[in-house]
Write a protein that holds these residues in place. Structure first.
Motif, short mmCIF file in Angstrom:
data_model
loop_
_atom_site.label_atom_id
_atom_site.label_comp_id
_atom_site.label_asym_id
_atom_site.label_seq_id
_atom_site.Cartn_x
_atom_site.Cartn_y
_atom_site.Cartn_z
N LYS A 1 0.62 -1.35 0.15
CA LYS A 1 0.02 0.11 -0.07
C LYS A 1 0.62 1.45 -0.05
CE LYS A 1 -3.52 -2.67 2.59
NZ LYS A 1 -4.44 -2.39 3.52
N VAL A 2 2.14 1.35 -0.77
CA VAL A 2 2.82 2.74 -0.79
C VAL A 2 3.29 2.92 -2.45
CG1 VAL A 2 5.03 1.11 -0.83
CG2 VAL A 2 4.76 3.11 0.37
N THR A 3 3.26 4.12 -2.69
CA THR A 3 3.66 4.38 -4.17
C THR A 3 5.20 4.95 -3.71
OG1 THR A 3 1.86 4.74 -4.75
CG2 THR A 3 3.78 5.98 -5.95
N THR A 4 6.88 4.66 -4.38
CA THR A 4 7.09 5.01 -3.76
C THR A 4 8.55 5.81 -4.81
OG1 THR A 4 8.73 3.17 -4.81
CG2 THR A 4 8.13 2.65 -2.67
N ALA A 5 9.04 6.67 -4.82
CA ALA A 5 10.23 7.41 -5.78
C ALA A 5 11.90 7.18 -5.11
CB ALA A 5 9.95 8.80 -5.30
N VAL B 1 18.02 7.22 -2.08
CA VAL B 1 16.91 7.85 -0.51
C VAL B 1 15.30 6.95 -1.84
CG1 VAL B 1 15.43 9.64 -0.28
CG2 VAL B 1 18.22 9.55 -0.22
N GLU B 2 14.51 6.50 -0.17
CA GLU B 2 13.11 6.06 -1.34
C GLU B 2 12.41 6.93 0.05
OE1 GLU B 2 12.44 2.02 0.48
OE2 GLU B 2 10.93 1.45 -1.17
N LEU B 3 11.34 7.19 -1.34
CA LEU B 3 10.45 8.40 -0.71
C LEU B 3 9.15 7.89 -0.42
CD1 LEU B 3 11.02 12.23 -1.97
CD2 LEU B 3 11.78 11.25 0.18
N LEU B 4 8.33 7.31 0.15
CA LEU B 4 7.50 6.46 0.38
C LEU B 4 6.52 7.33 1.12
CD1 LEU B 4 9.52 4.24 3.15
CD2 LEU B 4 8.35 3.44 0.81
N GLU B 5 5.16 7.20 -0.04
CA GLU B 5 3.84 8.04 0.16
C GLU B 5 2.40 6.78 0.65
OE1 GLU B 5 2.51 10.70 -3.21
OE2 GLU B 5 0.44 10.53 -2.36
N SER B 6 2.13 6.69 1.47
CA SER B 6 1.02 5.70 1.31
C SER B 6 -0.40 5.82 0.29
CB SER B 6 0.40 5.41 3.17
OG SER B 6 -0.21 4.50 3.43
N THR B 7 -1.21 5.22 -0.21
CA THR B 7 -1.72 4.84 -1.09
C THR B 7 -3.08 4.10 -0.41
OG1 THR B 7 -1.59 2.56 -1.38
CG2 THR B 7 -0.49 3.85 -2.84
N GLY C 1 -2.50 2.31 5.67
CA GLY C 1 -1.60 0.96 5.57
C GLY C 1 0.14 1.57 6.20
N PRO C 2 0.94 0.48 5.90
CA PRO C 2 2.20 1.19 6.81
C PRO C 2 2.66 1.88 6.98
CG PRO C 2 2.00 -0.91 5.33
CD PRO C 2 1.27 -0.66 5.39
N VAL C 3 3.23 2.83 5.91
CA VAL C 3 3.28 3.77 5.74
C VAL C 3 2.13 5.28 6.05
CG1 VAL C 3 3.86 5.99 4.47
CG2 VAL C 3 4.96 3.40 3.43
N ALA C 4 1.14 4.74 5.85
CA ALA C 4 0.38 6.06 6.26
C ALA C 4 0.01 6.10 8.35
CB ALA C 4 -0.97 5.24 6.11
N LYS C 5 0.42 4.50 8.65
CA LYS C 5 -0.06 4.00 9.96
C LYS C 5 1.75 4.76 10.92
CE LYS C 5 -2.79 0.09 10.35
NZ LYS C 5 -2.72 -1.34 10.58
N PHE C 6 2.89 4.79 9.78
CA PHE C 6 3.58 5.30 10.65
C PHE C 6 3.99 6.90 10.63
CE2 PHE C 6 7.97 7.49 10.04
CZ PHE C 6 9.01 7.00 10.89
N ILE C 7 3.32 7.59 10.10
CA ILE C 7 2.69 8.68 10.20
C ILE C 7 2.52 9.94 11.01
CG2 ILE C 7 2.43 10.99 8.76
CD1 ILE C 7 3.46 9.73 6.18
N GLU C 8 1.28 8.68 10.99
CA GLU C 8 0.42 8.80 12.16
C GLU C 8 1.13 8.84 13.96
OE1 GLU C 8 -3.63 6.72 11.33
OE2 GLU C 8 -4.04 6.46 13.04
N LYS C 9 1.89 7.74 13.85
CA LYS C 9 2.45 7.18 15.00
C LYS C 9 3.63 9.10 15.39
CE LYS C 9 1.88 2.85 16.09
NZ LYS C 9 2.65 1.79 15.79
N LYS C 10 4.03 9.12 14.56
CA LYS C 10 5.61 9.44 14.29
C LYS C 10 5.70 10.33 13.53
CE LYS C 10 8.25 5.78 16.18
NZ LYS C 10 9.29 4.60 16.37
N GLY C 11 5.52 11.07 12.77
CA GLY C 11 5.23 12.54 11.88
C GLY C 11 6.01 11.82 10.25
N GLN C 12 6.44 12.24 9.27
CA GLN C 12 6.97 12.31 8.69
C GLN C 12 8.23 12.05 8.72
OE1 GLN C 12 5.95 14.51 5.04
NE2 GLN C 12 6.11 15.90 5.82
#
Ligand code: ZN
Length: 133
Positions: A41-45, A54-60, A64-75
């Protein structure tokens, strides 16, 4: 296990387009294009930097795990990926040494890599990805 190098550093961002402006426009790194990994559930650049990337990760998806990470810890830095010679062997060795695995078996990551994550509980809080290309 044979760790070859730091393969990439994964950075969770709200929007890849906003993230790109720093990595690409300010640091001048080459933007390699987008890839969506549905399973995660992620788009990567990816932005190559010397031997690593460097891999940027944006939740789709909001769950998704990246959305949950940002929710808890921020970008910010979400994981560090080490390239290993043989992922199956590396996972078996980690398990044997008492490291908690998130992925018992390799799965498919961006760029056709085989990847697996180790649990941050076993690594002083760092989400470690092992990958084989
Ligand atoms: Zn990664």
């Amino acid at each position: 296990m044979n760790v070859l190098k730091i393969d990439h550093i994964g950075i969770a961002v709200n929007h890849i387009d906003e993230g790109k402006s720093f990595w690409s426009d300010v640091l001048g790194l080459h933007f390699e294009g987008l890839e969506t990994v549905k399973e995660q559930k992620v788009t990567t650049a990816f932005f190559p930097v010397g031997e690593s990337e460097v891999e940027l990760l944006e939740s789709t998806e909001p769950d998704g795990p990246v959305a949950k990470f940002i929710e808890k810890k921020g970008q910010g830095v979400q994981h560090i990926a080490f390239r290993v010679e043989n992922l199956e062997t590396a996972l078996a060795e980690c398990k044997q040494k008492g490291i908690q695995l998130i992925d018992e078996k390799p799965r498919k990551g961006a760029g056709g890599a085989k990847i697996a994550f180790l649990h941050p509980k076993s690594t002083q809080g760092v989400l470690v990805e092992l990958c084989e290309r």
